[in-house]
Design a protein around this motif. Structure first.
Motif, PDB file in Angstrom:
ATOM      1  N   ARG A 147       0.843  -1.195   0.000  1.00  7.30           N
ATOM      2  CA  ARG A 147       0.000   0.000   0.000  1.00  7.30           C
ATOM      3  C   ARG A 147       0.877   1.244   0.000  1.00  7.30           C
ATOM      4  NH1 ARG A 147      -5.202   1.146   4.034  1.00  7.30           N
ATOM      5  NH2 ARG A 147      -6.261   2.575   2.589  1.00  7.30           N
ATOM      6  N   PHE A 148       0.592   2.153  -0.923  1.00  9.65           N
ATOM      7  CA  PHE A 148       1.314   3.422  -0.984  1.00  9.65           C
ATOM      8  C   PHE A 148       0.626   4.428  -0.063  1.00  9.65           C
ATOM      9  CE2 PHE A 148       2.641   1.481  -4.981  1.00  9.65           C
ATOM     10  CZ  PHE A 148       4.005   1.767  -4.991  1.00  9.65           C
ATOM     11  N   ILE A 149       1.351   4.831   0.971  1.00 10.91           N
ATOM     12  CA  ILE A 149       0.842   5.809   1.934  1.00 10.91           C
ATOM     13  C   ILE A 149       1.765   7.014   1.889  1.00 10.91           C
ATOM     14  CG2 ILE A 149       0.338   6.258   4.362  1.00 10.91           C
ATOM     15  CD1 ILE A 149      -0.249   3.253   4.656  1.00 10.91           C
ATOM     16  N   TRP A 150       1.166   8.185   1.684  1.00  6.31           N
ATOM     17  CA  TRP A 150       1.917   9.411   1.459  1.00  6.31           C
ATOM     18  C   TRP A 150       1.634  10.426   2.560  1.00  6.31           C
ATOM     19  CZ3 TRP A 150       4.939   8.374  -2.634  1.00  6.31           C
ATOM     20  CH2 TRP A 150       4.465   7.457  -3.584  1.00  6.31           C
ATOM     21  N   SER A 151       2.420  11.460   2.585  1.00  4.21           N
ATOM     22  CA  SER A 151       2.197  12.539   3.557  1.00  4.21           C
ATOM     23  C   SER A 151       0.826  13.167   3.389  1.00  4.21           C
ATOM     24  CB  SER A 151       3.279  13.612   3.394  1.00  4.21           C
ATOM     25  OG  SER A 151       3.245  14.176   2.089  1.00  4.21           O
ATOM     26  N   ASP A 155      -6.712  11.024   6.368  1.00  2.83           N
ATOM     27  CA  ASP A 155      -6.640  10.522   7.743  1.00  2.83           C
ATOM     28  C   ASP A 155      -7.196   9.115   7.860  1.00  2.83           C
ATOM     29  OD1 ASP A 155      -5.607  12.977   8.415  1.00  2.83           O
ATOM     30  OD2 ASP A 155      -7.266  13.591   9.698  1.00  2.83           O
ATOM     31  N   ALA A 156      -8.233   8.834   7.082  1.00  5.87           N
ATOM     32  CA  ALA A 156      -8.888   7.523   7.166  1.00  5.87           C
ATOM     33  C   ALA A 156      -7.941   6.392   6.784  1.00  5.87           C
ATOM     34  CB  ALA A 156     -10.127   7.497   6.269  1.00  5.87           C
ATOM     35  N   VAL A 157      -7.013   6.652   5.875  1.00  9.04           N
ATOM     36  CA  VAL A 157      -6.036   5.633   5.480  1.00  9.04           C
ATOM     37  C   VAL A 157      -5.143   5.274   6.665  1.00  9.04           C
ATOM     38  CG1 VAL A 157      -4.002   5.196   4.046  1.00  9.04           C
ATOM     39  CG2 VAL A 157      -6.045   6.255   3.041  1.00  9.04           C
ATOM     40  N   PHE A 158      -4.635   6.295   7.334  1.00  4.72           N
ATOM     41  CA  PHE A 158      -3.792   6.057   8.505  1.00  4.72           C
ATOM     42  C   PHE A 158      -4.586   5.371   9.616  1.00  4.72           C
ATOM     43  CE2 PHE A 158      -1.668   9.544   6.308  1.00  4.72           C
ATOM     44  CZ  PHE A 158      -0.342   9.161   6.360  1.00  4.72           C
ATOM     45  N   SER A 185       6.904  12.734   8.121  1.00  8.65           N
ATOM     46  CA  SER A 185       6.482  12.459   9.490  1.00  8.65           C
ATOM     47  C   SER A 185       5.151  13.157   9.711  1.00  8.65           C
ATOM     48  CB  SER A 185       7.529  12.964  10.482  1.00  8.65           C
ATOM     49  OG  SER A 185       7.111  12.729  11.812  1.00  8.65           O
ATOM     50  N   ARG A 186       4.213  12.441  10.321  1.00  9.69           N
ATOM     51  CA  ARG A 186       2.870  13.008  10.507  1.00  9.69           C
ATOM     52  C   ARG A 186       2.246  12.444  11.773  1.00  9.69           C
ATOM     53  NH1 ARG A 186      -1.849  12.664   5.835  1.00  9.69           N
ATOM     54  NH2 ARG A 186      -3.648  13.056   7.196  1.00  9.69           N
ATOM     55  N   ASP A 187       1.652  13.310  12.577  1.00  6.15           N
ATOM     56  CA  ASP A 187       0.890  12.874  13.747  1.00  6.15           C
ATOM     57  C   ASP A 187      -0.553  12.658  13.318  1.00  6.15           C
ATOM     58  OD1 ASP A 187       2.980  12.985  15.684  1.00  6.15           O
ATOM     59  OD2 ASP A 187       2.816  15.164  15.675  1.00  6.15           O
ATOM     60  N   VAL A 188      -0.995  11.411  13.355  1.00  2.00           N
ATOM     61  CA  VAL A 188      -2.318  11.087  12.835  1.00  2.00           C
ATOM     62  C   VAL A 188      -2.782   9.774  13.457  1.00  2.00           C
ATOM     63  CG1 VAL A 188      -1.373   9.866  10.831  1.00  2.00           C
ATOM     64  CG2 VAL A 188      -3.673  10.864  10.679  1.00  2.00           C
ATOM     65  N   ALA A 189      -4.078   9.660  13.668  1.00  2.00           N
ATOM     66  CA  ALA A 189      -4.682   8.432  14.199  1.00  2.00           C
ATOM     67  C   ALA A 189      -4.081   8.032  15.539  1.00  2.00           C
ATOM     68  CB  ALA A 189      -4.559   7.280  13.199  1.00  2.00           C
ATOM     69  N   TYR A 253      15.229  12.599 -10.289  1.00  2.00           N
ATOM     70  CA  TYR A 253      13.798  12.555 -10.627  1.00  2.00           C
ATOM     71  C   TYR A 253      13.418  11.178 -11.158  1.00  2.00           C
ATOM     72  CZ  TYR A 253      13.849  17.647 -10.298  1.00  2.00           C
ATOM     73  OH  TYR A 253      13.975  18.936  -9.853  1.00  2.00           O
ATOM     74  N   TRP A 254      12.294  10.643 -10.672  1.00  2.00           N
ATOM     75  CA  TRP A 254      11.809   9.347 -11.133  1.00  2.00           C
ATOM     76  C   TRP A 254      11.394   9.414 -12.598  1.00  2.00           C
ATOM     77  CZ3 TRP A 254       7.889   8.346  -6.568  1.00  2.00           C
ATOM     78  CH2 TRP A 254       8.596   8.256  -5.360  1.00  2.00           C
ATOM     79  N   PRO A 255      11.437   8.279 -13.313  1.00  2.00           N
ATOM     80  CA  PRO A 255      11.045   8.282 -14.723  1.00  2.00           C
ATOM     81  C   PRO A 255       9.538   8.351 -14.938  1.00  2.00           C
ATOM     82  CG  PRO A 255      11.690   6.086 -14.047  1.00  2.00           C
ATOM     83  CD  PRO A 255      12.029   6.994 -12.901  1.00  2.00           C
ATOM     84  N   SER A 256       8.781   8.193 -13.868  1.00  2.35           N
ATOM     85  CA  SER A 256       7.327   8.280 -13.969  1.00  2.35           C
ATOM     86  C   SER A 256       6.753   8.797 -12.658  1.00  2.35           C
ATOM     87  CB  SER A 256       6.712   6.906 -14.280  1.00  2.35           C
ATOM     88  OG  SER A 256       5.307   6.965 -14.183  1.00  2.35           O
ATOM     89  N   GLU A 257       5.629   9.514 -12.785  1.00  6.34           N
ATOM     90  CA  GLU A 257       4.916   9.982 -11.591  1.00  6.34           C
ATOM     91  C   GLU A 257       3.571   9.267 -11.445  1.00  6.34           C
ATOM     92  OE1 GLU A 257       4.753  14.267 -12.205  1.00  6.34           O
ATOM     93  OE2 GLU A 257       6.397  14.515 -10.775  1.00  6.34           O
ATOM     94  N   ASP A 258       3.369   8.183 -12.202  1.00 10.43           N
ATOM     95  CA  ASP A 258       2.082   7.477 -12.176  1.00 10.43           C
ATOM     96  C   ASP A 258       1.618   7.152 -10.766  1.00 10.43           C
ATOM     97  OD1 ASP A 258       1.997   7.501 -14.892  1.00 10.43           O
ATOM     98  OD2 ASP A 258       2.361   5.355 -15.170  1.00 10.43           O
ATOM     99  N   VAL A 259       2.567   6.738  -9.920  1.00  7.90           N
ATOM    100  CA  VAL A 259       2.219   6.232  -8.603  1.00  7.90           C
ATOM    101  C   VAL A 259       1.914   7.353  -7.615  1.00  7.90           C
ATOM    102  CG1 VAL A 259       4.581   6.152  -7.704  1.00  7.90           C
ATOM    103  CG2 VAL A 259       2.904   4.461  -6.919  1.00  7.90           C
ATOM    104  N   LEU A 260       2.352   8.574  -7.918  1.00  7.26           N
ATOM    105  CA  LEU A 260       2.229   9.679  -6.969  1.00  7.26           C
ATOM    106  C   LEU A 260       0.839  10.308  -6.984  1.00  7.26           C
ATOM    107  CD1 LEU A 260       5.595  11.546  -7.624  1.00  7.26           C
ATOM    108  CD2 LEU A 260       4.907  10.516  -5.460  1.00  7.26           C
ATOM    109  N   PRO A 261       0.345  10.729  -5.813  1.00  2.86           N
ATOM    110  CA  PRO A 261      -0.873  11.535  -5.791  1.00  2.86           C
ATOM    111  C   PRO A 261      -0.607  12.879  -6.468  1.00  2.86           C
ATOM    112  CG  PRO A 261       0.097  11.433  -3.599  1.00  2.86           C
ATOM    113  CD  PRO A 261       0.886  10.499  -4.448  1.00  2.86           C
ATOM    114  N   PRO A 262      -1.639  13.502  -7.034  1.00  7.89           N
ATOM    115  CA  PRO A 262      -1.432  14.758  -7.780  1.00  7.89           C
ATOM    116  C   PRO A 262      -0.708  15.834  -6.984  1.00  7.89           C
ATOM    117  CG  PRO A 262      -3.639  13.909  -8.167  1.00  7.89           C
ATOM    118  CD  PRO A 262      -3.035  13.038  -7.107  1.00  7.89           C
ATOM    119  N   GLU A 263      -0.951  15.890  -5.683  1.00  7.47           N
ATOM    120  CA  GLU A 263      -0.344  16.941  -4.863  1.00  7.47           C
ATOM    121  C   GLU A 263       1.172  16.836  -4.783  1.00  7.47           C
ATOM    122  OE1 GLU A 263      -3.835  15.436  -2.257  1.00  7.47           O
ATOM    123  OE2 GLU A 263      -2.766  14.754  -4.058  1.00  7.47           O
TER     124      GLU A 263
END
Length: 272
Positions: A147-151, A155-158, A185-189, A253-263
């Motif tokens: 599972r790809f979890i990003w900054s 919140d529901a994912v965390f 690093s993120r304070d969540v859940a 820089y990665w050769p693709s951004e497919d996996v990244l969220p738009p932000e």
């Protein structure tokens, strides 16, 4: 689920992810542990020892010889099972899907039966206590190892992952993960969630340096890792891994951004 409890660790703890078959970066991070006086018992890798780069067998040998703790990544699980792909769940036909076919085939060809047996025995979750905090180390998620979890993940994912984790191991104060390749690093859940980053590939930030994390009595520090990127690039050229991740070692820089969220995607000019 395989769970490994390291008990109580004293002194600094080094945490890093994604050696990614990058022999030079792996050598550098192990040298950094020695320079900092951190014992192997206090070093934990969040998985994906093998992936994009040229020297999977040598990288595995370095990690195993070092005697550090390794959490199973999706690459380890897939290789141990004799699977035909990396198990990241990329959508068919996307750039990430097409690129993964090349490097995974190289890894699959290089890794032998004994190393696959070692991979099969790796834990899914490592827990330990450190200065009064209970900490769990995973790869991607508990509900899904890849599972790809990003900054910027909701919140529901965390919350879902923390609940699943605490169902397995009880209450934790901190979660350290890897897989996605970008430190945060993120304070969540109700916990501090830390992605320790990866050492084998830049963080899509235009820099060749990668990073690792050091957990001390006062918190978590992210430390830049310099290594021989030129030599790692040359190794990839030599074995024919020229689909784009070779250039990523040099450009940052990665050769693709497919996996990244738009932000988290960059302006088009950054990838030029």
């Amino acid at each position: 689920m395989k769970i490994k409890d390291l008990g109580e660790l004293s002194g600094d703890v080094m945490l890093f992810g994604g050696p990614y078959s990058n022999m030079q970066a792996t050598t550098a991070v192990l040298n950094a542990t020695a320079a900092r006086g951190i014992a192997a018992t206090n070093v934990i890798c969040t998985g994906d020892v093998v992936a994009y780069c040229a020297r999977p067998a040598r990288t595995v040998a370095l990690v195993r010889d070092a005697g550090i703790t390794v959490v199973a990544g999706n690459c380890e699980r897939q290789l141990a099972a004799g699977a035909m792909d990396c198990g990241c769940g990329f959508e068919d036909g996307t750039a990430c899907d097409l690129l993964s076919a090349g490097w995974y085939a190289h890894v699959d060809n290089e890794i032998g039966a004994e190393d696959r047996y070692w991979m099969a025995g790796l834990p899914d979750v490592v827990v330990f206590t450190h200065f009064g905090r209970r900490i769990a180390v995973i790869h991607g998620g508990v509900t899904d190892i890849a599972r790809f979890i990003w900054s910027v993940s909701p919140d529901a994912v965390f919350a879902e992952e923390v609940a699943a984790l605490q169902e397995l191991v009880g209450k934790v104060d901190m979660v350290v993960a890897g897989h996605s390749g970008i430190v945060f690093s993120r304070d969540v859940a109700g916990v501090r969630w830390v992605n320790a980053g990866v050492i084998g590939m830049p963080a899509h930030d235009g820099k060749q340096d990668t990073c690792f994390a050091v957990l001390s009595d006062h918190g978590v520090d992210i430390v830049s890792l310099q290594y021989g990127a030129d030599a790692a690039f040359a190794d990839m050229q030599q074995v024919g891994l020229r689909q784009g991740y070779d250039r990523a070692l040099m450009t940052g820089y990665w050769p693709s951004e497919d996996v990244l969220p738009p932000e988290l995607r960059l302006p088009d000019f950054a990838n030029g």
